[in-house]
Design a protein around this motif. Structure first.
Motif, short mmCIF file in Angstrom:
data_model
loop_
_atom_site.label_atom_id
_atom_site.label_comp_id
_atom_site.label_asym_id
_atom_site.label_seq_id
_atom_site.Cartn_x
_atom_site.Cartn_y
_atom_site.Cartn_z
N VAL A 1 0.84 -1.20 0.00
CA VAL A 1 0.00 0.00 0.00
C VAL A 1 0.88 1.25 0.00
CG1 VAL A 1 -1.60 1.36 1.41
CG2 VAL A 1 -2.00 -1.09 1.08
N TYR A 2 1.91 1.25 0.82
CA TYR A 2 2.81 2.42 0.92
C TYR A 2 3.50 2.71 -0.41
CZ TYR A 2 7.01 5.03 2.17
OH TYR A 2 8.02 5.95 2.22
N ILE A 3 3.90 1.67 -1.12
CA ILE A 3 4.64 1.87 -2.37
C ILE A 3 3.70 2.20 -3.53
CG2 ILE A 3 6.03 0.69 -4.12
CD1 ILE A 3 7.65 1.47 -1.68
N LEU A 4 2.56 1.52 -3.64
CA LEU A 4 1.76 1.58 -4.86
C LEU A 4 0.59 2.55 -4.82
CD1 LEU A 4 1.73 -2.19 -5.87
CD2 LEU A 4 2.79 -0.31 -7.12
N VAL A 5 -0.05 2.72 -3.67
CA VAL A 5 -1.26 3.55 -3.63
C VAL A 5 -0.99 5.00 -4.06
CG1 VAL A 5 -2.97 4.58 -2.07
CG2 VAL A 5 -2.55 2.11 -2.03
N PRO A 6 0.04 5.68 -3.54
CA PRO A 6 0.29 7.04 -4.03
C PRO A 6 0.59 7.09 -5.52
CG PRO A 6 1.46 6.65 -1.98
CD PRO A 6 0.95 5.33 -2.43
N ALA A 7 1.36 6.11 -6.02
CA ALA A 7 1.74 6.11 -7.43
C ALA A 7 0.52 5.96 -8.34
CB ALA A 7 2.74 4.99 -7.71
N VAL A 8 -0.49 5.22 -7.88
CA VAL A 8 -1.70 5.02 -8.69
C VAL A 8 -2.67 6.18 -8.54
CG1 VAL A 8 -3.75 3.56 -8.98
CG2 VAL A 8 -1.51 2.50 -8.65
N LEU A 9 -2.85 6.67 -7.32
CA LEU A 9 -3.90 7.66 -7.06
C LEU A 9 -3.49 9.09 -7.41
CD1 LEU A 9 -5.58 6.50 -3.72
CD2 LEU A 9 -6.27 6.07 -6.08
N ASN A 10 -2.21 9.43 -7.31
CA ASN A 10 -1.81 10.82 -7.56
C ASN A 10 -2.21 11.32 -8.95
OD1 ASN A 10 -0.80 11.04 -5.01
ND2 ASN A 10 1.36 10.92 -5.59
N PRO A 11 -1.88 10.59 -10.04
CA PRO A 11 -2.31 11.09 -11.36
C PRO A 11 -3.82 11.10 -11.53
CG PRO A 11 -1.29 8.91 -11.55
CD PRO A 11 -1.04 9.37 -10.15
N ILE A 12 -4.52 10.16 -10.87
CA ILE A 12 -5.99 10.14 -10.97
C ILE A 12 -6.57 11.37 -10.28
CG2 ILE A 12 -8.07 8.90 -10.26
CD1 ILE A 12 -6.51 6.31 -10.55
N ILE A 13 -6.06 11.69 -9.10
CA ILE A 13 -6.56 12.84 -8.34
C ILE A 13 -6.38 14.13 -9.14
CG2 ILE A 13 -6.16 14.27 -6.30
CD1 ILE A 13 -5.44 11.65 -4.80
N TYR A 14 -5.17 14.34 -9.65
CA TYR A 14 -4.92 15.57 -10.40
C TYR A 14 -5.60 15.54 -11.76
CZ TYR A 14 -1.98 18.16 -7.21
OH TYR A 14 -1.54 18.90 -6.15
N GLY A 15 -5.76 14.36 -12.34
CA GLY A 15 -6.48 14.27 -13.61
C GLY A 15 -7.94 14.62 -13.46
N VAL A 16 -8.54 14.22 -12.34
CA VAL A 16 -9.96 14.52 -12.09
C VAL A 16 -10.14 15.98 -11.71
CG1 VAL A 16 -11.89 14.04 -10.52
CG2 VAL A 16 -10.56 12.15 -11.47
N ARG A 17 -9.22 16.53 -10.92
CA ARG A 17 -9.39 17.88 -10.38
C ARG A 17 -8.88 18.99 -11.31
NH1 ARG A 17 -12.86 19.08 -6.85
NH2 ARG A 17 -11.64 20.99 -6.56
N THR A 18 -8.07 18.66 -12.30
CA THR A 18 -7.46 19.68 -13.15
C THR A 18 -8.05 19.60 -14.55
OG1 THR A 18 -5.42 19.42 -11.86
CG2 THR A 18 -5.28 20.66 -13.91
#
Length: 318
Positions: free
Chosen positions: A281-298
């Motif tokens: 979770v520590y290694i993969l969750v940020p790597a997967v969610l960061n582009p999704i979060i900014y892709g949805v919000r930007t």
């Protein structure tokens, strides 16, 4: 305790952790990890590509986003392929030197990401509280310098971690509690006094991640104070909405980090599967969610990605 021999001083390898009692999952676990890794690589590469080809995105906020994407790519690539080879080819052993190198990259990259998140918080603070000074303070050149400082800070603070472990003798147990190498995990296998290594590791975490988290909270307290000073609720919501993506990314980074630290220090009686899962979770969750979060919000990133997909579809149709 008998004196360690030469083989003790330089152990040939460590044993990576599997999922004990869940051997049946070893068939679908690498498939799931590979799918998540492909998502992480695709999402972060898409962010880097979009910012590169879209001139309107050549601004500090998006350069910081590119830094996050590059860090997440490096962090996941330094760990996941080795885990996949473990599951697919049953190569559970990792050499001593490779383990120390992987440990350095994991901790240094995490420190760099923490510094970039702090810089993004400062960017939001200046943009909201001092909007007229924002273009002069956070220029593209200043952003590049921040990136260099973040890299130097991560390397200088966490390079000593493997150096502390290098001369230590290691006992017969070489089994790690994760599928990759972390400082405290490797340190616990040493059969010598590890107090200097433990004290330095804790100090480095507090002076980098801990201090960054404190300063991020402070910046958002100042932002909240400025937002509450606005006369209309709609205006308050509009201004604060520019911070939502960054707040989500901060939580996605720090919650797994804190969870993994708690499991390491207070969860010795927990099932091994908890340690392995928290590591993934520590290694993969940020790597997967960061582009999704900014892709949805930007909206600019959304629009550019849709344009690229539309162009590719037209070429395919022709």
């Amino acid at each position: 305790m008998p004196s360690p021999n030469s083989s003790d001083l330089s152990p040939p390898s460590f044993i990576l952790a599997s999922l004990p009692g869940l051997e049946s999952t070893h068939f679908w676990m690498p498939i799931l990890l590979c799918f998540i890794y492909i998502l992480a690589v695709t999402g972060n590469c898409a962010v880097l590509l979009v910012v590169k080809v879209e001139p309107s995105l050549h601004a500090p906020m998006y350069f910081f986003l590119c830094m996050l994407a590059a860090i997440d790519l490096a962090l996941s690539t330094s760990t996941v392929p080795r885990v996949l080879s473990f599951y697919w080819f049953n190569t559970r052993e990792i050499s001593f030197s490779a383990c120390l190198a992987q440990m350095f990259f994991i901790h240094a990259l995490s420190a760099i990401e923490s510094t970039v998140l702090l810089a993004m918080a400062v960017d939001r603070y200046v943009a909201i509280c001092h909007p007229l000074r924002h273009p002069a303070i956070l220029t593209n050149a200043a952003t590049a310098k921040i990136g260099l400082v973040a890299t130097a800070r991560g390397v200088l603070f966490f390079l000593p971690l493997p150096l502390f472990l290098l001369p230590l003798p290691f006992c017969s147990s070489r089994a790690l509690s994760h599928s990759f190498c972390l400082h405290q995990d490797v340190m616990n296998l040493a059969c010598a006094n590890t107090t200097p290594s433990m004290v330095y590791g804790l100090a480095a975490i507090l002076l980098v991640m801990g201090l960054d988290a404190l300063l991020i909270c402070l910046s958002y307290l100042l932002i909240l104070k400025a937002v509450l000073g606005l006369p209309a609720w709609k205006e308050r919501l509009k201004v604060f909405s520019t911070c939502v993506a960054h707040i989500c990314v901060v939580l996605v980074f720090y919650v797994p980090l804190i969870g993994l630290s708690v499991v390491h220090r207070f969860g010795k009686d927990l099932a091994p599967v908890v340690h392995v899962t928290m590591g993934h979770v520590y290694i993969l969750v940020p790597a997967v969610l960061n582009p999704i979060i900014y892709g949805v919000r930007t909206k600019q990133i959304q629009r550019r990605i849709l344009n690229l997909i539309h162009i590719n579809n037209n070429r395919t149709a022709q």
